[in-house]
Design an enzyme around this catalytic site. Structure first.
Site, PDB file in Angstrom:
ATOM      1  N   GLU A 262       5.249   3.014  -0.360  1.00 51.86           N
ATOM      2  CA  GLU A 262       6.696   2.871  -0.460  1.00 51.86           C
ATOM      3  C   GLU A 262       7.312   4.182  -0.010  1.00 51.86           C
ATOM      4  O   GLU A 262       6.910   5.261  -0.443  1.00 51.86           O
ATOM      5  CB  GLU A 262       7.119   2.569  -1.892  1.00 51.86           C
ATOM      6  N   GLY A 263       8.268   4.094   0.910  1.00 48.80           N
ATOM      7  CA  GLY A 263       8.935   5.296   1.387  1.00 48.80           C
ATOM      8  C   GLY A 263      10.418   5.067   1.474  1.00 48.80           C
ATOM      9  O   GLY A 263      10.936   4.010   1.114  1.00 48.80           O
TER      10      GLY A 263
ATOM     11  N   ASP B 273       9.036  16.733  10.557  1.00 52.93           N
ATOM     12  CA  ASP B 273       8.849  16.223   9.200  1.00 52.93           C
ATOM     13  C   ASP B 273       7.359  16.145   8.876  1.00 52.93           C
ATOM     14  O   ASP B 273       6.893  15.165   8.304  1.00 52.93           O
ATOM     15  CB  ASP B 273       9.498  14.849   9.053  1.00 52.93           C
TER      16      ASP B 273
ATOM     17  N   VAL C 263       5.434  -0.666   2.520  1.00 53.23           N
ATOM     18  CA  VAL C 263       4.398  -0.846   3.538  1.00 53.23           C
ATOM     19  C   VAL C 263       3.356  -1.816   2.979  1.00 53.23           C
ATOM     20  O   VAL C 263       2.915  -1.680   1.839  1.00 53.23           O
ATOM     21  CB  VAL C 263       3.722   0.491   3.905  1.00 53.23           C
TER      22      VAL C 263
ATOM     23  N   ILE D 121       0.815  -1.224   0.000  1.00 57.02           N
ATOM     24  CA  ILE D 121       0.000   0.000   0.000  1.00 57.02           C
ATOM     25  C   ILE D 121       0.844   1.267   0.000  1.00 57.02           C
ATOM     26  O   ILE D 121       0.296   2.375   0.015  1.00 57.02           O
ATOM     27  CB  ILE D 121      -0.946   0.029   1.216  1.00 57.02           C
TER      28      ILE D 121
END
Length: 452
Positions: free
Chosen positions: A295-296, A413, A301, A293
């Site tokens: 991508e970082g 952040d 994830v 679900i």
């Protein structure tokens, strides 16, 4: 290595027992005794509800608890030597009893036909005086899962209490090296006479003898030297395979450059719930791409479903993380201590092998960034009232971090990708403190967690 040596020992025991065991005598609930020229092995384990106790060649299991007795733990072995009216009385002064089911299993028996003798004596119903004369013990007996005694009553069969009766079954077939004898209380008879905890099946001794001539020494038997040779050969082969796998790097002989920086986290107290890698794989269908679900910089994830029906989001942290181990442990402690309606809940983590996984609550509508700027089919139509609710929720979460929580934390952040939306578009802040885990080449931000 210890488990391997244990396996070799089990192989040796298996060979020796299968080749030699053909007779067994058990003094149920009592010490080792001599009776009619045979040695009856001791059976002195206290037992208990759902108890399994293994000896060298046999084991017993007991099911049920005497719930109507004040001391249920004392009731699974019966001892009574007050009226020695029996011949060879020592064999019958003890017995094993169970509220529901009592099973004896004899294993490693030679294949063939056996005579099974069951020794009974009613030593709990002392006489016919007053109300004890109304006591009745009734149970069933199964051998090899076949009903051999129905509604068995020791007193009726023996002609009274404190009288021995032996029931012999001369043609018991053993084909898989195992013999099972089960005593089962089917709810018949009395339960509180003469006292609570006296009902259920009762057995004094068990005897198993072959109906065939046992093999003589050296006759149709593998010698001890041959057995030892077989075991040594197997051990040598396994050692060779293990050594080859170790040399190839499959058993821990790996280049430290290939190891993730968190491999030394195992065994540390992470101050949060722990999940196994197997649980996570089952929940995410082995990290199926269909469950991905997001991508970082930290890694992908996945959504998942736990066995209790709880939806989760699993972050699979990148092995390129530059964060120190001890610092990560501290941050896990901080995150797990934060509880607020506008902060994403951390359910736990998994540290196994080279995997570092964080398990969060699942947010149905993904991130605010996806709702505003994602693919057109993923965008949500947010009216101004909803946008205002989201902004206020973010502000409440930040206010809690900055001023209301015991640990004062500056997120540093805050952006749309770090605001997640629940089923009713309820906003929650995520990734506070975790930004440090981003690989250096994937971020230009300084995300160091600030103090108060």
């Amino acid at each position: 290595m210890l488990s391997f040596l244990g396996s070799v020992q089990l192989v040796l025991i298996y060979f020796s027992l299968v080749l030699e065991l053909y007779e067994l005598h058990i003094n149920c609930g009592g010490k080792e005794r001599e009776f009619n020229g045979s040695k009856y092995e001791a059976d002195e384990d206290v037992g208990g509800p759902a108890k399994y106790f293994a000896v060298n060649n046999w084991a017993f299991s007991s099911t049920g608890s005497f719930t109507d007795n004040k001391n249920p733990k004392d009731n699974f072995i019966v001892t009574n030597a007050s009226e020695l009216l029996l011949n060879d009385a020592l064999l019958y002064t003890t017995a094993r009893i169970s509220p529901i089911s009592l099973t004896y299993i004899v294993y490693c028996l030679l294949t063939g036909s056996y005579t099974v003798s069951l020794h009974f004596a009613e030593i709990m119903f002392t006489s016919d005086r007053n109300h004890t004369g109304f006591a009745r013990r009734v149970f069933d007996v199964y051998i090899q899962e076949e009903l051999v005694l129905k509604d068995f009553n020791i007193v009726d069969e023996a002609g009274g209490a404190w009288k021995a009766v032996v029931k012999k079954f001369p043609l018991v077939d053993v084909r898989s090296h195992m013999l099972e004898i089960r005593f089962y209380w089917a709810g018949k008879g009395t339960t509180r006479i003469p006292s609570p905890g006296t009902y259920g099946p009762l057995i004094s001794a068990i005897s198993v003898v072959p109906n065939f001539h046992p093999p003589l020494e050296g006759e149709k038997k593998i010698s001890t030297g041959t057995v030892a040779g077989i075991v040594v050969s197997i051990a040598g082969l396994i050692f060779f395979v293990l050594g080859f796998l170790w040399w190839r790097g499959y058993l821990g002989h790996k280049n430290t450059m290939d190891q993730a920086p968190w491999t030394d986290l195992t065994g540390l107290d992470l101050h949060t719930s722990s999940f196994t890698l197997t649980q996570i794989k089952v929940a995410t269908n082995n990290f199926d791409a269909a469950n991905k679900i997001g991508e970082g910089g930290f890694g992908p994830v996945y959504k998942g479903l736990l066995s209790d029906g709880t939806m989760i989001a699993v972050k699979q942290l990148s092995s390129k993380s530059k964060q120190g181990t001890r610092e990560f442990v501290n941050e896990i402690g901080i995150i797990s201590a934060l509880q607020h309606p506008h902060l994403v809940n951390l359910y736990g983590c998994c540290v196994e092998g080279n995997q570092l996984l964080l398990v969060y609550e699942y947010m149905e509508n993904n991130s605010l960034a996806r709702a505003l700027f994602g693919p057109e089919e993923c965008q949500l139509k947010l009216d101004w009232r909803t946008r205002h609710k989201i902004c206020v929720g973010i502000a409440k979460g930040l206010a809690y971090l900055h001023e209301e929580s015991r640990l004062k934390i500056v997120h540093r952040d805050i952006k749309a990708t770090n605001v997640l939306l629940g089923k009713d578009l309820h906003p929650k802040i995520s990734d506070f403190g975790l930004a440090k885990l981003d690989p250096e080449e994937k971020t230009h931000l300084s995300t160091r967690v600030a103090g108060t």
